[in-house]
Enzyme design. Sequence first.
Site, short mmCIF file in Angstrom:
data_model
loop_
_atom_site.label_atom_id
_atom_site.label_comp_id
_atom_site.label_asym_id
_atom_site.label_seq_id
_atom_site.Cartn_x
_atom_site.Cartn_y
_atom_site.Cartn_z
N ARG A 228 0.86 -1.18 0.00
CA ARG A 228 0.00 0.00 0.00
C ARG A 228 0.90 1.24 0.00
NH1 ARG A 228 -3.43 -2.73 -1.59
NH2 ARG A 228 -5.46 -3.19 -0.72
N GLU B 264 -2.58 7.57 -5.06
CA GLU B 264 -2.96 6.92 -6.33
C GLU B 264 -4.43 7.06 -6.68
OE1 GLU B 264 -1.86 2.82 -5.12
OE2 GLU B 264 -3.95 2.27 -5.54
N HIS C 269 -0.75 -0.17 -9.81
CA HIS C 269 -1.51 -1.15 -9.02
C HIS C 269 -1.97 -2.32 -9.89
CE1 HIS C 269 -3.55 -1.21 -4.87
NE2 HIS C 269 -3.45 -2.46 -5.32
P1 NAD Z 1 -1.72 -11.43 4.72
O1 NAD Z 1 -2.73 -10.99 5.71
O2 NAD Z 1 -1.71 -12.85 4.27
O3 NAD Z 1 -0.25 -11.11 5.27
C1 NAD Z 1 0.10 -9.92 5.88
C2 NAD Z 1 1.22 -10.23 6.86
O4 NAD Z 1 1.72 -9.01 7.37
C3 NAD Z 1 0.75 -11.07 8.05
O5 NAD Z 1 1.62 -12.18 8.22
C4 NAD Z 1 0.84 -10.09 9.23
O6 NAD Z 1 1.18 -10.73 10.45
C5 NAD Z 1 1.95 -9.18 8.76
N1 NAD Z 1 1.95 -7.87 9.39
C6 NAD Z 1 0.93 -7.14 9.86
N2 NAD Z 1 1.37 -5.96 10.34
C7 NAD Z 1 2.72 -5.96 10.16
C8 NAD Z 1 3.75 -5.03 10.45
N3 NAD Z 1 3.48 -3.85 11.00
N4 NAD Z 1 5.02 -5.36 10.12
C9 NAD Z 1 5.31 -6.56 9.56
N5 NAD Z 1 4.36 -7.48 9.26
C10 NAD Z 1 3.09 -7.18 9.55
O7 NAD Z 1 -1.87 -10.43 3.49
P2 NAD Z 1 -1.35 -10.67 1.99
O8 NAD Z 1 -2.40 -11.35 1.19
O9 NAD Z 1 0.02 -11.24 2.03
O10 NAD Z 1 -1.34 -9.16 1.46
C11 NAD Z 1 -0.43 -8.21 1.98
C12 NAD Z 1 -0.79 -6.83 1.47
O11 NAD Z 1 -0.55 -6.77 0.06
C13 NAD Z 1 -2.28 -6.47 1.61
O12 NAD Z 1 -2.56 -5.95 2.88
C14 NAD Z 1 -2.48 -5.45 0.53
O13 NAD Z 1 -2.24 -4.17 1.08
C15 NAD Z 1 -1.37 -5.76 -0.48
N6 NAD Z 1 -1.88 -6.23 -1.78
C16 NAD Z 1 -1.50 -5.56 -2.90
C17 NAD Z 1 -1.94 -6.00 -4.15
C18 NAD Z 1 -1.53 -5.31 -5.43
O14 NAD Z 1 -2.11 -5.56 -6.48
N7 NAD Z 1 -0.52 -4.46 -5.42
C19 NAD Z 1 -2.79 -7.11 -4.23
C20 NAD Z 1 -3.13 -7.77 -3.05
C21 NAD Z 1 -2.68 -7.32 -1.83
#
Ligand code: NAD
Length: 332
Positions: free
Chosen positions: A234, A263, A295
């Site tokens: 994000r 964005e 994105h």
């Molecule tokens: P997820 O919930 O499976 O994993 C997130 C991980 O981050 C978890 O293991 C959690 O414990 C950890 N976490 C939480 N707060 C934290 C912190 N302050 N420091 C370190 N680790 C922390 O989520 P995911 O499916 O892996 O997705 C991650 C992120 O990717 C989403 O939140 C979203 O913002 C982003 N995303 C982007 C796109 C894109 O197209 N660019 C698509 C999907 C998701």
Amino acid sequence: MKIAFFSTQPYDRVFFDRENQDRRFAYQFYETHLGPHIVEAVNDVDAVCVFVNDRVNREVLKVLASRGVKIVALRCAGFNNVDLDAAQEFGISVCRVPAYSPEAVAEHAMAMLLTLNRKTHKAYNRVREQNFSLNGLLGFNLHGKTIGIVGTGKIGKAFCHVAKGFGCELLAFDIYEDEQLKDIGVLYVDMDTLYRSSDIISLHCPLTPENKHMITQSTIQQMKDGVILLNTSRGALIDTSAVIDALKTRKIGGIAIDVYEQEEKLFFKDLSDTIIEDDTLQRLMSFPNVLITAHQAFFTHEALTQIASTTLKNIEELLLGREPFNKQAILV
Ligand code: NAD
């Protein structure tokens, strides 16, 4: 059952129509974002379906509730743009798509790293103009480099596997440590160590009020000179002004981002004939060692199929009061 979709693009219709073939949802598609400016127009729908840049704050939720909307269905994983407390207060359920091909995002992060490093985007244009010179295209081997991964959930974990295949050393920070990742050699460290020891840092944690602008002047100073940053998570995890300063001093060696804090007004639109007023983005785009995609990390066939299927299942279950097939999908 009626669903109003916001922030839609033509491809959303294709995938949601396909998943609706055996169902009977009635759809309304809107290109505009959902936000305070448009919410008064929402009428006679059971659910609204939103994406990453729709603003579902208290004000919007209050109006949605007064219009009889029962569900806000996010067709994405992140939910930083929805006020969950307000949704609960107004009796609106919120669901999301917790996993839809984490590999799509992880592979895009690696594609961006490879492009930024080996400058294939520049080479492509050069060769098409019959310029076969290599000057300015020098990269480095990924093999043996240390990558720091912040957040080892579904996407971070997939990225660890991809990076492992390149022979990288992997450091990670997460609130929860993943035993399977430890088994393949991922070393969990604190954030200070990760910042200090990584040649490349890739962000895969969700955006929360606590980690907004985690990449800022003070944390950048802890990093190695010439560090490469990747952000497919994000935009607001990064303080863009601090990054620009660090690019100017050469502290940061390069940055690849698929997300940008501001964005909302830009991404997913063709603005090629428009004057962009966002000077921060324009400055960022002027650096030769900055790579930006709009994105698109999630944007694969597999992911769009999964997003449409899970979103409709979530809505069905909530409207019919059924037990959710995936508890992580239901936020409120
Ligand atoms: P997820 O919930 O499976 O994993 C997130 C991980 O981050 C978890 O293991 C959690 O414990 C950890 N976490 C939480 N707060 C934290 C912190 N302050 N420091 C370190 N680790 C922390 O989520 P995911 O499916 O892996 O997705 C991650 C992120 O990717 C989403 O939140 C979203 O913002 C982003 N995303 C982007 C796109 C894109 O197209 N660019 C698509 C999907 C998701």
